[in-house]
Enzyme design. Structure first.
Site, PDB file in Angstrom:
ATOM      1  N   THR A  30       0.848  -1.196   0.000  1.00 13.59           N
ATOM      2  CA  THR A  30       0.000   0.000   0.000  1.00 13.59           C
ATOM      3  C   THR A  30       0.886   1.249   0.000  1.00 13.59           C
ATOM      4  O   THR A  30       1.948   1.250   0.628  1.00 13.59           O
ATOM      5  CB  THR A  30      -0.898  -0.011   1.256  1.00 13.59           C
ATOM      6  OG1 THR A  30      -1.779  -1.133   1.161  1.00 13.59           O
ATOM      7  CG2 THR A  30      -1.738   1.260   1.355  1.00 13.59           C
ATOM      8  N   LYS A  99       6.375   0.797   9.345  1.00 17.29           N
ATOM      9  CA  LYS A  99       5.355   0.870   8.314  1.00 17.29           C
ATOM     10  C   LYS A  99       4.026   1.284   8.951  1.00 17.29           C
ATOM     11  O   LYS A  99       3.885   1.251  10.157  1.00 17.29           O
ATOM     12  CB  LYS A  99       5.196  -0.495   7.617  1.00 17.29           C
ATOM     13  CG  LYS A  99       6.374  -0.813   6.690  1.00 17.29           C
ATOM     14  CD  LYS A  99       6.212  -2.132   5.977  1.00 17.29           C
ATOM     15  CE  LYS A  99       4.908  -2.341   5.296  1.00 17.29           C
ATOM     16  NZ  LYS A  99       4.517  -1.256   4.348  1.00 17.29           N
ATOM     17  N   GLU A 108      -0.706  -5.566   5.886  1.00 15.23           N
ATOM     18  CA  GLU A 108       0.638  -5.640   5.292  1.00 15.23           C
ATOM     19  C   GLU A 108       1.503  -6.660   6.029  1.00 15.23           C
ATOM     20  O   GLU A 108       2.269  -7.400   5.415  1.00 15.23           O
ATOM     21  CB  GLU A 108       1.307  -4.263   5.335  1.00 15.23           C
ATOM     22  CG  GLU A 108       0.695  -3.268   4.361  1.00 15.23           C
ATOM     23  CD  GLU A 108       1.224  -1.859   4.543  1.00 15.23           C
ATOM     24  OE1 GLU A 108       1.145  -1.094   3.577  1.00 15.23           O
ATOM     25  OE2 GLU A 108       1.700  -1.508   5.639  1.00 15.23           O
TER      26      GLU A 108
HETATM   27  C1  5RP Z   1       1.038   1.925   4.472  1.00 18.06           C
HETATM   28  C2  5RP Z   1       2.513   1.765   4.467  1.00 18.06           C
HETATM   29  C3  5RP Z   1       3.254   2.324   3.299  1.00 18.06           C
HETATM   30  O1  5RP Z   1       3.938   1.292   2.693  1.00 18.06           O
HETATM   31  C4  5RP Z   1       4.203   3.373   3.777  1.00 18.06           C
HETATM   32  O2  5RP Z   1       3.449   4.353   4.466  1.00 18.06           O
HETATM   33  C5  5RP Z   1       4.955   4.020   2.625  1.00 18.06           C
HETATM   34  O3  5RP Z   1       4.086   4.772   1.831  1.00 18.06           O
HETATM   35  P1  5RP Z   1       4.606   5.686   0.637  1.00 18.06           P
HETATM   36  O4  5RP Z   1       5.147   4.759  -0.406  1.00 18.06           O
HETATM   37  O5  5RP Z   1       3.357   6.425   0.182  1.00 18.06           O
HETATM   38  O6  5RP Z   1       5.650   6.622   1.176  1.00 18.06           O
HETATM   39  O7  5RP Z   1       3.114   1.202   5.344  1.00 18.06           O
HETATM   40  O8  5RP Z   1       0.480   1.401   5.637  1.00 18.06           O
END
Ligand code: 5RP
Length: 233
Positions: A30, A99, A108
């Protein structure tokens, strides 16, 4: 026109999509970096007839992947996942991560634990010496237990902040829970011990500490290139 901030995410996300092989079951992480992975997978499906079964880690990813033409299955349809590609908010030299910036940490982590290989896609700004120094640690909490959990989190030495969806409403995850973002003034000195301590708090569903789950990291750089690092063991 893309900004320079987006370039490292784009190169990392698209590079990881090249690791997907025909017939694989693929965990779909995500976030904005994984979006570029989804985009490239959609292109590969159209251009070369790539076949894959995607397991999304959030409703957001599910919707985006469907729009891009990816075949999706649920967790109940698979016993193992060949490869998962996901983002991170921080990753250190031992491939330990924070994360959950997007609130999808529970799904995740379940998908990561089912994966034979987990590849993380990040911009170089996400690589840190010590976890917790640039990003707060998200913790998924059952709403009923919030007051008690907040007290326990303070006892662990952090400043807990309930994530908001608006002025009056707490953010809710895809699982109906809340997220408490934990600020550690000096960063996280012992991630393994902290993960265990968080797991022992009644009402905590899961923490955003991911330890021993990532096998490789693709680090996008400002010039549009990327570096692939493999975990030693
Ligand atoms: C979501 C996550 C995402 O992988 C993390 O926030 C990184 O997001 P981005 O690629 O938009 O920086 O852990 O729960």
């Amino acid at each position: 026109m893309e900004t320079t901030v987006q370039d490292p995410k784009r190169s990392a996300g698209r590079r990881a999509a090249e690791m997907v092989e025909n017939g694989m079951t693929v965990g779909l992480g995500t976030g904005s970096t994984v979006w570029f992975t989804l985009e490239r997978l959609g292109e590969r499906i159209a251009e070369e007839g790539l076949e894959l079964r995607g397991v999304p880690t959030s409703r957001d990813t599910e919707g985006k992947a469907r729009e891009l033409g990816l075949d999706l299955v649920g967790l109940g349809d698979v016993s193992e996942i060949d490869l998962t590609i996901d983002g991170a908010d921080e990753i250190d030299g031992a491939f330990r991560m924070i994360k959950g910036g997007g609130g999808a940490l529970l799904r995740e982590k379940v998908v990561a634990a089912m994966s034979r290989r987990e590849v993380i896609v990040v911009g170089a700004n996400k690589v840190v010496e010590r976890l917790g120094t640039t990003f707060m640690l998200p913790v998924e909490v059952v709403p009923f237990a919030r007051p008690a959990v907040l007290r326990s989190l303070v006892d662990l030495g952090c400043e807990p902040i309930v994530r908001q969806a608006g002025p009056e409403a707490a953010f809710r995850t895809d699982n109906g829970n809340e997220i408490v973002d934990c600020r550690f003034p000096e960063g996280i000195a012992e991630p393994e011990a902290l993960e265990a301590a968080l797991a022992a708090i009644p009402g905590v569903v899961e923490s955003g500490l991911f330890i021993g789950l990532a096998h490789a990291v693709v680090i996008g750089t400002e010039d549009g290139g990327c570096e692939v690092r493999e975990r030693d063991s």
